[in-house]
Design a protein around this motif. Sequence first.
Motif, PDB file in Angstrom:
ATOM      1  N   VAL A  27      59.035 -70.968 -30.934  1.00  0.00           N
ATOM      2  CA  VAL A  27      58.013 -70.198 -31.643  1.00  0.00           C
ATOM      3  C   VAL A  27      57.002 -69.610 -30.655  1.00  0.00           C
ATOM      4  O   VAL A  27      56.639 -68.437 -30.747  1.00  0.00           O
ATOM      5  CB  VAL A  27      57.333 -71.074 -32.723  1.00  0.00           C
ATOM      6  CG1 VAL A  27      56.098 -70.412 -33.289  1.00  0.00           C
ATOM      7  CG2 VAL A  27      58.330 -71.404 -33.840  1.00  0.00           C
ATOM      8  N   THR A  28      56.595 -70.407 -29.685  1.00  0.00           N
ATOM      9  CA  THR A  28      55.650 -69.937 -28.676  1.00  0.00           C
ATOM     10  C   THR A  28      56.259 -68.821 -27.842  1.00  0.00           C
ATOM     11  O   THR A  28      55.610 -67.807 -27.571  1.00  0.00           O
ATOM     12  CB  THR A  28      55.207 -71.109 -27.771  1.00  0.00           C
ATOM     13  OG1 THR A  28      54.606 -72.116 -28.589  1.00  0.00           O
ATOM     14  CG2 THR A  28      54.220 -70.655 -26.708  1.00  0.00           C
ATOM     15  N   SER A  29      57.520 -68.962 -27.454  1.00  0.00           N
ATOM     16  CA  SER A  29      58.165 -67.937 -26.620  1.00  0.00           C
ATOM     17  C   SER A  29      58.387 -66.631 -27.384  1.00  0.00           C
ATOM     18  O   SER A  29      58.547 -65.580 -26.773  1.00  0.00           O
ATOM     19  CB  SER A  29      59.479 -68.456 -26.036  1.00  0.00           C
ATOM     20  OG  SER A  29      60.461 -68.570 -27.040  1.00  0.00           O
ATOM     21  N   MET A  30      58.360 -66.693 -28.729  1.00  0.00           N
ATOM     22  CA  MET A  30      58.464 -65.471 -29.536  1.00  0.00           C
ATOM     23  C   MET A  30      57.106 -64.782 -29.680  1.00  0.00           C
ATOM     24  O   MET A  30      57.008 -63.728 -30.293  1.00  0.00           O
ATOM     25  CB  MET A  30      59.039 -65.783 -30.919  1.00  0.00           C
ATOM     26  CG  MET A  30      60.524 -66.083 -30.890  1.00  0.00           C
ATOM     27  SD  MET A  30      61.209 -66.254 -32.545  1.00  0.00           S
ATOM     28  CE  MET A  30      61.029 -68.008 -32.826  1.00  0.00           C
ATOM     29  N   GLY A  31      56.058 -65.386 -29.124  1.00  0.00           N
ATOM     30  CA  GLY A  31      54.755 -64.754 -29.133  1.00  0.00           C
ATOM     31  C   GLY A  31      53.808 -65.218 -30.223  1.00  0.00           C
ATOM     32  O   GLY A  31      52.699 -64.696 -30.345  1.00  0.00           O
ATOM     33  N   TYR A  32      54.221 -66.194 -31.007  1.00  0.00           N
ATOM     34  CA  TYR A  32      53.337 -66.713 -32.053  1.00  0.00           C
ATOM     35  C   TYR A  32      52.411 -67.764 -31.445  1.00  0.00           C
ATOM     36  O   TYR A  32      52.851 -68.600 -30.666  1.00  0.00           O
ATOM     37  CB  TYR A  32      54.151 -67.337 -33.192  1.00  0.00           C
ATOM     38  CG  TYR A  32      55.027 -66.347 -33.916  1.00  0.00           C
ATOM     39  CD1 TYR A  32      54.492 -65.465 -34.847  1.00  0.00           C
ATOM     40  CD2 TYR A  32      56.392 -66.287 -33.668  1.00  0.00           C
ATOM     41  CE1 TYR A  32      55.288 -64.551 -35.516  1.00  0.00           C
ATOM     42  CE2 TYR A  32      57.199 -65.377 -34.325  1.00  0.00           C
ATOM     43  CZ  TYR A  32      56.642 -64.510 -35.249  1.00  0.00           C
ATOM     44  OH  TYR A  32      57.449 -63.607 -35.894  1.00  0.00           O
ATOM     45  N   ARG A  33      51.148 -67.701 -31.815  1.00  0.00           N
ATOM     46  CA  ARG A  33      50.167 -68.698 -31.378  1.00  0.00           C
ATOM     47  C   ARG A  33      49.743 -69.475 -32.613  1.00  0.00           C
ATOM     48  O   ARG A  33      48.889 -69.025 -33.379  1.00  0.00           O
ATOM     49  CB  ARG A  33      48.972 -68.010 -30.717  1.00  0.00           C
ATOM     50  CG  ARG A  33      49.330 -67.329 -29.401  1.00  0.00           C
ATOM     51  CD  ARG A  33      48.128 -66.691 -28.726  1.00  0.00           C
ATOM     52  NE  ARG A  33      47.270 -65.927 -29.621  1.00  0.00           N
ATOM     53  CZ  ARG A  33      47.363 -64.616 -29.845  1.00  0.00           C
ATOM     54  NH1 ARG A  33      48.288 -63.923 -29.230  1.00  0.00           N
ATOM     55  NH2 ARG A  33      46.532 -64.015 -30.668  1.00  0.00           N
ATOM     56  N   LEU A  34      50.362 -70.614 -32.810  1.00  0.00           N
ATOM     57  CA  LEU A  34      50.108 -71.412 -34.011  1.00  0.00           C
ATOM     58  C   LEU A  34      49.472 -72.737 -33.643  1.00  0.00           C
ATOM     59  O   LEU A  34      49.740 -73.305 -32.578  1.00  0.00           O
ATOM     60  CB  LEU A  34      51.419 -71.652 -34.770  1.00  0.00           C
ATOM     61  CG  LEU A  34      52.182 -70.399 -35.209  1.00  0.00           C
ATOM     62  CD1 LEU A  34      53.509 -70.793 -35.863  1.00  0.00           C
ATOM     63  CD2 LEU A  34      51.352 -69.554 -36.155  1.00  0.00           C
ATOM     64  N   SER A  35      48.668 -73.239 -34.550  1.00  0.00           N
ATOM     65  CA  SER A  35      48.028 -74.539 -34.343  1.00  0.00           C
ATOM     66  C   SER A  35      49.081 -75.642 -34.430  1.00  0.00           C
ATOM     67  O   SER A  35      50.155 -75.440 -35.018  1.00  0.00           O
ATOM     68  CB  SER A  35      46.962 -74.765 -35.415  1.00  0.00           C
ATOM     69  OG  SER A  35      47.582 -74.960 -36.680  1.00  0.00           O
ATOM     70  N   PRO A  36      48.782 -76.809 -33.879  1.00  0.00           N
ATOM     71  CA  PRO A  36      49.701 -77.946 -34.040  1.00  0.00           C
ATOM     72  C   PRO A  36      49.948 -78.265 -35.523  1.00  0.00           C
ATOM     73  O   PRO A  36      51.058 -78.644 -35.900  1.00  0.00           O
ATOM     74  CB  PRO A  36      48.981 -79.101 -33.333  1.00  0.00           C
ATOM     75  CG  PRO A  36      48.086 -78.440 -32.341  1.00  0.00           C
ATOM     76  CD  PRO A  36      47.655 -77.140 -32.980  1.00  0.00           C
ATOM     77  N   GLN A  37      48.935 -78.076 -36.362  1.00  0.00           N
ATOM     78  CA  GLN A  37      49.100 -78.334 -37.793  1.00  0.00           C
ATOM     79  C   GLN A  37      50.095 -77.348 -38.412  1.00  0.00           C
ATOM     80  O   GLN A  37      50.939 -77.742 -39.227  1.00  0.00           O
ATOM     81  CB  GLN A  37      47.747 -78.233 -38.525  1.00  0.00           C
ATOM     82  CG  GLN A  37      46.731 -79.271 -38.109  1.00  0.00           C
ATOM     83  CD  GLN A  37      45.946 -78.881 -36.839  1.00  0.00           C
ATOM     84  OE1 GLN A  37      46.182 -77.874 -36.188  1.00  0.00           O
ATOM     85  NE2 GLN A  37      45.006 -79.748 -36.479  1.00  0.00           N
ATOM     86  N   ALA A  38      50.002 -76.070 -38.026  1.00  0.00           N
ATOM     87  CA  ALA A  38      50.946 -75.066 -38.545  1.00  0.00           C
ATOM     88  C   ALA A  38      52.362 -75.378 -38.065  1.00  0.00           C
ATOM     89  O   ALA A  38      53.324 -75.286 -38.835  1.00  0.00           O
ATOM     90  CB  ALA A  38      50.522 -73.666 -38.125  1.00  0.00           C
ATOM     91  N   MET A  39      52.498 -75.769 -36.794  1.00  0.00           N
ATOM     92  CA  MET A  39      53.826 -76.130 -36.270  1.00  0.00           C
ATOM     93  C   MET A  39      54.377 -77.355 -36.999  1.00  0.00           C
ATOM     94  O   MET A  39      55.573 -77.406 -37.291  1.00  0.00           O
ATOM     95  CB  MET A  39      53.769 -76.398 -34.766  1.00  0.00           C
ATOM     96  CG  MET A  39      53.849 -75.164 -33.902  1.00  0.00           C
ATOM     97  SD  MET A  39      55.232 -74.040 -34.262  1.00  0.00           S
ATOM     98  CE  MET A  39      56.653 -75.094 -34.139  1.00  0.00           C
ATOM     99  N   ASN A  40      53.524 -78.304 -37.298  1.00  0.00           N
ATOM    100  CA  ASN A  40      53.954 -79.480 -38.045  1.00  0.00           C
ATOM    101  C   ASN A  40      54.491 -79.081 -39.423  1.00  0.00           C
ATOM    102  O   ASN A  40      55.507 -79.610 -39.876  1.00  0.00           O
ATOM    103  CB  ASN A  40      52.803 -80.481 -38.159  1.00  0.00           C
ATOM    104  CG  ASN A  40      53.264 -81.827 -38.645  1.00  0.00           C
ATOM    105  OD1 ASN A  40      54.347 -82.286 -38.306  1.00  0.00           O
ATOM    106  ND2 ASN A  40      52.426 -82.473 -39.449  1.00  0.00           N
ATOM    107  N   CYS A  41      53.806 -78.154 -40.080  1.00  0.00           N
ATOM    108  CA  CYS A  41      54.274 -77.654 -41.391  1.00  0.00           C
ATOM    109  C   CYS A  41      55.648 -77.009 -41.258  1.00  0.00           C
ATOM    110  O   CYS A  41      56.535 -77.223 -42.095  1.00  0.00           O
ATOM    111  CB  CYS A  41      53.292 -76.638 -41.969  1.00  0.00           C
ATOM    112  SG  CYS A  41      51.765 -77.344 -42.562  1.00  0.00           S
ATOM    113  N   ILE A  42      55.831 -76.214 -40.212  1.00  0.00           N
ATOM    114  CA  ILE A  42      57.110 -75.537 -39.989  1.00  0.00           C
ATOM    115  C   ILE A  42      58.218 -76.555 -39.783  1.00  0.00           C
ATOM    116  O   ILE A  42      59.289 -76.469 -40.383  1.00  0.00           O
ATOM    117  CB  ILE A  42      57.009 -74.567 -38.784  1.00  0.00           C
ATOM    118  CG1 ILE A  42      56.194 -73.346 -39.197  1.00  0.00           C
ATOM    119  CG2 ILE A  42      58.383 -74.174 -38.269  1.00  0.00           C
ATOM    120  CD1 ILE A  42      55.853 -72.408 -38.049  1.00  0.00           C
TER     121      ILE A  42
END
Length: 191
Positions: A122-137
């Motif tokens: 997700v990070t390498s695709m250019g998205y900057r998400l919080s740890p909470q958002a990544m946890n949801c994903i």
Amino acid sequence: MNYGYGAPPAGHPGGYPGGFPGQQQDPLYGYFSAVAGQDGQISAEELQVCLTQANFSGGYKPFNLETCRLMIGMLDRDMSGCMGFNEFKELWAVINGWKQHFMSIDKDMSGTVDPQEMNQAVTSMGYRLSPQAMNCIVKRYSTQGKITFDDYVACCVKLRSLTDIFRRRDQAQQGVASFQYDDFIQCTMST
């Protein structure tokens, strides 16, 4: 009649019946027309068959029908619920890119990615998400902590579609958008 990638049938200019000038020459057109049927469009069910035959998800396992609906929704500019040949070609290229990306982050070649690898993806695709958002994903798209290619694609489609919707409403490009409730429901339910 199923022509697949083989030699084009005789008697049709460009090799395949129907379509538009220029499409008949494309190697994907035979594949598209084999599943599209008479209407020249691919439904979610037809896309599922097509992607299974192409072995995108591995082991000739069918893509989840909901993932196919999401993929069509991502490129369905005319809101028909189906995709024409140009949309199909675009999707084919996008899926191939996602497949290459998935394989590059699946370091142990298990056919799945773990939460850490998904975060990297997700990070390498250019998205900057919080740890909470990544946890949801991860919770939404993993089974027993592993994310299959099918679920990876569903996640990529959702991220791309929701980000596109958000960007269109974030006029100042400040990371803030306003939605009316009904607009929000339409946006999230159509992706």
